[in-house]
Design a protein around this motif. Structure first.
Motif, short mmCIF file in Angstrom:
data_model
loop_
_atom_site.label_atom_id
_atom_site.label_comp_id
_atom_site.label_asym_id
_atom_site.label_seq_id
_atom_site.Cartn_x
_atom_site.Cartn_y
_atom_site.Cartn_z
N THR A 110 -20.07 -72.63 -7.70
CA THR A 110 -20.76 -72.97 -6.34
C THR A 110 -22.29 -72.69 -6.76
OG1 THR A 110 -20.88 -70.84 -5.74
CG2 THR A 110 -18.72 -71.98 -5.19
N LEU A 111 -22.82 -73.71 -6.09
CA LEU A 111 -24.32 -73.72 -6.13
C LEU A 111 -24.89 -73.85 -4.84
CD1 LEU A 111 -27.13 -73.94 -7.96
CD2 LEU A 111 -26.80 -76.25 -7.87
N MET A 112 -25.54 -72.87 -4.34
CA MET A 112 -25.86 -72.68 -3.07
C MET A 112 -27.67 -72.86 -2.94
SD MET A 112 -25.33 -72.40 0.04
CE MET A 112 -26.20 -71.90 1.69
N SER A 113 -28.08 -73.68 -2.17
CA SER A 113 -29.62 -74.12 -1.67
C SER A 113 -30.10 -72.72 -0.78
CB SER A 113 -29.60 -75.33 -1.33
OG SER A 113 -30.89 -75.36 -0.75
N HIS A 114 -31.00 -72.20 -1.69
CA HIS A 114 -31.22 -70.81 -0.78
C HIS A 114 -32.74 -70.41 -1.42
CE1 HIS A 114 -31.59 -67.11 1.42
NE2 HIS A 114 -30.86 -67.81 2.25
N PRO A 115 -33.80 -70.02 -0.82
CA PRO A 115 -34.96 -69.70 -1.36
C PRO A 115 -34.90 -68.07 -1.92
CG PRO A 115 -35.15 -69.70 1.09
CD PRO A 115 -33.83 -70.16 0.71
N MET A 116 -33.74 -67.22 -1.57
CA MET A 116 -33.79 -66.05 -2.01
C MET A 116 -34.99 -65.13 -2.22
SD MET A 116 -30.47 -65.45 -2.29
CE MET A 116 -30.04 -63.79 -3.44
N GLU A 117 -35.86 -65.18 -0.90
CA GLU A 117 -37.10 -64.73 -1.17
C GLU A 117 -36.97 -62.96 -0.93
OE1 GLU A 117 -40.29 -66.24 -1.21
OE2 GLU A 117 -40.53 -64.15 -1.63
N THR A 118 -37.45 -62.48 -1.99
CA THR A 118 -37.30 -61.07 -2.21
C THR A 118 -37.76 -60.18 -0.99
OG1 THR A 118 -39.27 -60.58 -3.38
CG2 THR A 118 -37.22 -61.31 -4.71
N GLY A 119 -38.88 -60.52 -0.48
CA GLY A 119 -39.58 -59.42 0.59
C GLY A 119 -40.46 -58.68 0.03
N PHE A 120 -40.57 -58.74 -1.44
CA PHE A 120 -41.50 -57.95 -2.04
C PHE A 120 -42.86 -58.73 -2.57
CE2 PHE A 120 -37.43 -55.97 -3.47
CZ PHE A 120 -37.46 -54.77 -2.80
N ARG A 121 -42.86 -60.02 -2.39
CA ARG A 121 -43.93 -60.85 -2.87
C ARG A 121 -44.98 -60.97 -1.75
NH1 ARG A 121 -42.75 -66.42 -5.15
NH2 ARG A 121 -41.94 -66.78 -3.30
N PRO A 122 -46.07 -61.00 -2.03
CA PRO A 122 -47.21 -61.25 -0.85
C PRO A 122 -47.48 -62.84 -0.99
CG PRO A 122 -48.09 -60.34 -2.84
CD PRO A 122 -46.59 -60.24 -3.22
N GLY A 123 -47.82 -63.38 0.33
CA GLY A 123 -48.00 -64.67 0.29
C GLY A 123 -49.38 -64.93 0.17
N MET A 124 -49.78 -66.19 0.38
CA MET A 124 -51.36 -66.63 0.37
C MET A 124 -52.33 -65.68 1.16
SD MET A 124 -51.21 -68.92 -1.73
CE MET A 124 -52.69 -70.28 -1.95
N ASP A 125 -51.67 -65.13 2.27
CA ASP A 125 -52.58 -64.31 3.14
C ASP A 125 -52.59 -62.71 2.85
OD1 ASP A 125 -50.18 -63.91 3.90
OD2 ASP A 125 -50.26 -64.32 6.14
N GLY A 126 -52.03 -62.50 1.75
CA GLY A 126 -51.86 -61.26 1.31
C GLY A 126 -50.78 -60.35 1.97
N GLN A 127 -50.25 -60.93 3.03
CA GLN A 127 -49.12 -60.02 3.80
C GLN A 127 -47.60 -60.48 2.92
OE1 GLN A 127 -49.65 -58.52 6.68
NE2 GLN A 127 -51.65 -58.66 6.11
N LEU A 128 -46.88 -59.56 3.02
CA LEU A 128 -45.46 -59.66 2.15
C LEU A 128 -44.69 -60.66 3.00
CD1 LEU A 128 -44.30 -56.14 1.78
CD2 LEU A 128 -45.27 -57.70 0.16
N ILE A 129 -44.15 -61.70 2.22
CA ILE A 129 -43.44 -62.82 2.90
C ILE A 129 -41.84 -62.18 3.13
CG2 ILE A 129 -42.10 -64.95 2.27
CD1 ILE A 129 -44.36 -65.37 0.14
N PRO A 130 -41.59 -62.22 4.56
CA PRO A 130 -40.28 -61.42 4.96
C PRO A 130 -39.20 -61.74 3.86
CG PRO A 130 -41.19 -62.77 6.71
CD PRO A 130 -42.14 -63.02 5.53
N ARG A 131 -38.23 -60.80 3.77
CA ARG A 131 -37.08 -61.00 3.00
C ARG A 131 -36.08 -62.07 3.65
NH1 ARG A 131 -34.11 -55.90 0.61
NH2 ARG A 131 -35.81 -55.84 -0.33
N ASP A 132 -35.79 -63.11 2.84
CA ASP A 132 -34.53 -64.09 3.03
C ASP A 132 -33.57 -64.29 1.83
OD1 ASP A 132 -33.22 -65.96 4.31
OD2 ASP A 132 -35.02 -67.47 3.96
N ILE A 133 -32.68 -63.40 2.05
CA ILE A 133 -31.71 -63.56 1.12
C ILE A 133 -30.28 -63.69 1.45
CG2 ILE A 133 -33.29 -62.19 -0.65
CD1 ILE A 133 -31.08 -59.85 -0.28
N ILE A 134 -29.37 -64.37 0.50
CA ILE A 134 -28.04 -64.36 0.81
C ILE A 134 -27.72 -62.95 0.57
CG2 ILE A 134 -25.74 -65.07 0.31
CD1 ILE A 134 -27.22 -67.64 -0.48
#
Lengths: 106, 252
Positions: A22-46
């Motif tokens: 199985t291959l699932m399309s998902h960003p698996m955003e860790t919640g530890f990475r800062p975005g362009m604005d310096g704020q943490l990108i909210p976690r979004d994982i399976i």
């Protein structure tokens, strides 16, 4: 959520070991990475992946932030009866994406 | 005059000789990455292709037409199109890359908002269109109006730039097949774009790859869709003429 690619053999002999991919399309955003604005990108994982075969759980996994985007999960099971395999991916917001595949066992 | 004739002969002979030595980036990858690319059910780039297929068939914009309303079945109608781009655009009288053409179609013919460069929608559509040309040889158009931009791209390719004072050619011509750190250096043939990079954890365009390389050279990255980016793409496609496309490729 998005789409998934599932590879289940269409036909199989009873008692044979089959490989399921199985291959699932998902960003698996860790919640530890800062975005362009310096704020943490909210976690979004399976968080949970479950596969049931005619209602019985044959494989399940817990996923964590270090796992790649678009997670590829491959496992084996024994072809017991014709029927449906139900795959479900649940993310950390509690949303579940479900896909099914059918198999014919002779 | 004799000397000129001699140079012309070399000019013809060299590409024929070089043809044998040219390899797609695929040949520089490890067996794992190659296997991932070859299996359509394991290749994460195929997720974008599938998304592109859905977008191709969906109505968009004020025209309420889909791509398929005009182009019909993509597997037939746009086979080989990606192998010919960038091409000369009659309306703007300038070379246009495949993504640029899709933006143009979206805005002018479908009346939809312009998809963002490197955005999910444009990458999905571009990968779906380019996927239809998989296994076809790259066939740059012989349009004479492209020559000056292509020459500009060739010059850019061999110009030293950035704080490290590197040119593209120093790695991809002189040291192709070697390693930069642990990463293999391929010959820079754009055979599989848009491609899935494991490092990016996403699908990305050739122009993103340019920015990636340029920032590694500590040079000023060229903007997506800019004249320089299209010039460099034109040159690289000409340089890779005849090599087969493999979109969506997988690279580490």
């Amino acid at each position: 959520m998005a789409r998934a690619l599932i590879n289940v053999p269409q036909k199989s002999k009873r008692g044979e070991i089959i490989e399921i991919k199985t291959l699932m399309s998902h960003p698996m955003e860790t919640g530890f990475r800062p975005g362009m604005d310096g704020q943490l990108i909210p976690r979004d994982i399976i968080e949970k992946f479950v596969c049931t075969y005619n209602g019985e759980v044959v494989f399940s996994a817990q996923l964590h932030p270090a796992i790649t985007a678009n997670p590829f999960i491959s496992f084996t099971t024994i072809a017991t009866d014709s029927g449906t395999l139900v795959f479900s991916w649940t993310d950390n917001k509690g949303e579940t994406q479900v896909q099914t595949a059918s198999i014919q066992v002779e | 005059m004799n000397r000129l004739a001699y140079l012309v002969v070399i000019g013809i002979a060299l590409p024929a000789f070089a043809q044998d030595a040219r390899k797609s980036g695929f040949d520089f990858m490890g067996p794992d990455t190659q296997a991932m690319q070859k299996d359509d059910l394991a290749n994460p780039g195929m997720l974008s292709v599938l998304e592109g297929e859905a977008l191709w068939k969906a109505n968009a914009g004020t025209s309420q037409k889909s791509c398929a309303s005009c182009h019909d079945d993509a597997t037939q109608s746009i086979k080989g199109v990606a192998a010919r781009y960038p091409a000369f655009d009659e309306t703007t009288q300038a070379p246009l890359d495949l993504a640029g053409r899709i933006i143009q179609c979206r805005t002018e013919r479908q009346g939809a908002p312009a998809p963002q460069r490197e955005g999910r929608e444009l990458l999905a559509l571009t990968s779906y269109v380019a996927h239809q040309s998989r296994d076809l040889p790259i066939a740059p158009p012989k349009d004479a109006r492209l020559a000056s931009t292509r020459a500009q791209g060739a010059a850019l390719y061999s110009t030293r730039m950035g704080q490290l004072n590197f040119s593209c050619a120093q790695c991809h011509d002189d040291n192709a097949g070697g390693h930069l750190g642990a990463a293999p250096i391929p010959q820079a043939h754009p055979t599989g774009y848009p491609l899935y990079r494991l490092e990016w954890q996403a699908l990305g365009s050739l122009q993103r790859r340019f920015r990636n390389c340029l920032s590694g050279m500590r040079a000023e990255p060229i903007a997506a869709g800019s004249k320089e980016a299209i010039a460099l793409e034109l040159f690289l496609m000409e340089r890779a003429a005849g090599i087969h496309l493999e979109t969506p490729a997988v690279r580490p």
